[in-house]
Motif scaffolding. Sequence first.
Motif, PDB file in Angstrom:
ATOM      1  N   GLU A   1       0.823  -1.205   0.000  1.00  0.00           N
ATOM      2  CA  GLU A   1       0.000   0.000   0.000  1.00  0.00           C
ATOM      3  C   GLU A   1       0.866   1.268   0.000  1.00  0.00           C
ATOM      4  OE1 GLU A   1      -2.873  -0.154   3.139  1.00  0.00           O
ATOM      5  OE2 GLU A   1      -3.913  -1.903   2.298  1.00  0.00           O
ATOM      6  N   ALA A   2       1.960   1.223  -0.767  1.00  0.00           N
ATOM      7  CA  ALA A   2       2.884   2.355  -0.784  1.00  0.00           C
ATOM      8  C   ALA A   2       2.213   3.651  -1.183  1.00  0.00           C
ATOM      9  CB  ALA A   2       4.052   2.054  -1.725  1.00  0.00           C
ATOM     10  N   PHE A   3       1.170   3.571  -2.021  1.00  0.00           N
ATOM     11  CA  PHE A   3       0.513   4.781  -2.501  1.00  0.00           C
ATOM     12  C   PHE A   3      -0.872   4.970  -1.888  1.00  0.00           C
ATOM     13  CE2 PHE A   3       3.603   3.664  -5.760  1.00  0.00           C
ATOM     14  CZ  PHE A   3       4.238   4.878  -5.967  1.00  0.00           C
TER      15      PHE A   3
ATOM     16  N   LYS B   1       6.996   7.916  -0.075  1.00  0.00           N
ATOM     17  CA  LYS B   1       6.077   8.176  -1.177  1.00  0.00           C
ATOM     18  C   LYS B   1       5.170   9.372  -0.872  1.00  0.00           C
ATOM     19  CE  LYS B   1       7.143   4.537  -3.760  1.00  0.00           C
ATOM     20  NZ  LYS B   1       8.279   4.080  -2.968  1.00  0.00           N
ATOM     21  N   PHE B   2       4.794   9.531   0.370  1.00  0.00           N
ATOM     22  CA  PHE B   2       3.864  10.601   0.753  1.00  0.00           C
ATOM     23  C   PHE B   2       4.561  11.733   1.495  1.00  0.00           C
ATOM     24  CE2 PHE B   2       0.679  12.470   3.672  1.00  0.00           C
ATOM     25  CZ  PHE B   2      -0.206  12.954   2.736  1.00  0.00           C
ATOM     26  N   PHE B   3       5.440  11.382   2.443  1.00  0.00           N
ATOM     27  CA  PHE B   3       6.052  12.400   3.291  1.00  0.00           C
ATOM     28  C   PHE B   3       7.326  12.981   2.692  1.00  0.00           C
ATOM     29  CE2 PHE B   3       3.487   9.965   6.315  1.00  0.00           C
ATOM     30  CZ  PHE B   3       2.824  10.989   6.967  1.00  0.00           C
ATOM     31  N   GLY B   4       7.853  12.365   1.610  1.00  0.00           N
ATOM     32  CA  GLY B   4       9.120  12.828   1.063  1.00  0.00           C
ATOM     33  C   GLY B   4      10.260  12.434   1.993  1.00  0.00           C
ATOM     34  N   LEU B   5      11.219  13.368   2.245  1.00  0.00           N
ATOM     35  CA  LEU B   5      12.371  13.080   3.124  1.00  0.00           C
ATOM     36  C   LEU B   5      13.046  11.780   2.691  1.00  0.00           C
ATOM     37  CD1 LEU B   5      10.754  13.938   6.581  1.00  0.00           C
ATOM     38  CD2 LEU B   5      12.012  15.452   5.055  1.00  0.00           C
ATOM     39  N   ALA B   6      13.418  11.706   1.399  1.00  0.00           N
ATOM     40  CA  ALA B   6      13.910  10.450   0.823  1.00  0.00           C
ATOM     41  C   ALA B   6      15.166   9.932   1.515  1.00  0.00           C
ATOM     42  CB  ALA B   6      14.178  10.652  -0.669  1.00  0.00           C
ATOM     43  N   GLY B   7      15.929  10.835   2.138  1.00  0.00           N
ATOM     44  CA  GLY B   7      17.130  10.381   2.838  1.00  0.00           C
ATOM     45  C   GLY B   7      16.825   9.589   4.100  1.00  0.00           C
ATOM     46  N   VAL B   8      15.606   9.665   4.583  1.00  0.00           N
ATOM     47  CA  VAL B   8      15.182   8.844   5.718  1.00  0.00           C
ATOM     48  C   VAL B   8      14.684   7.517   5.167  1.00  0.00           C
ATOM     49  CG1 VAL B   8      13.604   8.637   7.679  1.00  0.00           C
ATOM     50  CG2 VAL B   8      14.525  10.877   7.049  1.00  0.00           C
ATOM     51  N   ARG B   9      15.453   6.457   5.361  1.00  0.00           N
ATOM     52  CA  ARG B   9      15.054   5.144   4.875  1.00  0.00           C
ATOM     53  C   ARG B   9      14.106   4.543   5.899  1.00  0.00           C
ATOM     54  NH1 ARG B   9      14.573   4.914   0.502  1.00  0.00           N
ATOM     55  NH2 ARG B   9      14.697   2.647   0.410  1.00  0.00           N
ATOM     56  N   LEU B  10      12.829   4.504   5.569  1.00  0.00           N
ATOM     57  CA  LEU B  10      11.824   4.065   6.538  1.00  0.00           C
ATOM     58  C   LEU B  10      10.641   3.418   5.830  1.00  0.00           C
ATOM     59  CD1 LEU B  10      10.865   4.050   9.493  1.00  0.00           C
ATOM     60  CD2 LEU B  10       9.872   6.321   9.092  1.00  0.00           C
ATOM     61  N   GLY B  11      10.262   2.264   6.319  1.00  0.00           N
ATOM     62  CA  GLY B  11       9.080   1.577   5.818  1.00  0.00           C
ATOM     63  C   GLY B  11       8.512   0.701   6.919  1.00  0.00           C
TER      64      GLY B  11
END
Length: 231
Positions: A175-177, A204-214
């Motif tokens: 549900e990434a999107f 995908k929603f919050f941006g901040l791509a440098g934060v690797r989080l899932g």
Amino acid sequence: MKLLDGAIAAVDHGGSLGRASALFPHAPRPFVDLSTGINPHSYPIFELPATTLSRLPEAARLGELRAVAAGAYGAPSTAHVAAAPGTQILLPRVASLVKPGKALVLGPTYAEHSRAAAIAGHAAADVDDVEALAEADLAVVVNPNNPDGRVVERERLLQLAAHLRAKGGLLVVDEAFMDVGPGGESLAGDVGQGGIVVLRSFGKFFGLAGVRLGFALADTLTVQRLETQLG
């Protein structure tokens, strides 16, 4: 149905401006990168304390993160949430929750799910019909789908999950999107039934791509298994 022949080579999904510059050295600048699903309008950065860069996070802070995620995504409780350094690292670990068998991915979609299933030892194939997923040991649905936005109804997915669960299988719903999709179709609140893993992506929603989080949302035993693998 397209058999993937067990190929587990990494797929280039784009997103590397350095590689693009090397391939097209005479292209006008700046490059406009349309290859990633990262929100370009990131969540506003607040002032970070110096300790952010000078010490490891405490376990209690991880608990706080999981609690926030459970509330944001609608998981039954904090115990139903596993946090990871990006959703990508979760894919082969989730696929390995089921002993090697037949993995079917509803496509066309993000290619890494099939690759992760192959890494976990499954015979992986793409299918274009939801009904065909009933034959799987591991079924994967990206919902809403990348790249076409297709949405499979929650009730239909719950029926599929019940069928798979009865034979020891697993339904994985990416549900990434969903943050910008029809939230009522999310299975996040249903993971306590077992046999369902929901993946949620932060960037995908919050941006901040440098934060690797899932996050992986699942029944409590599955969360414990994933957290043991992550260490």
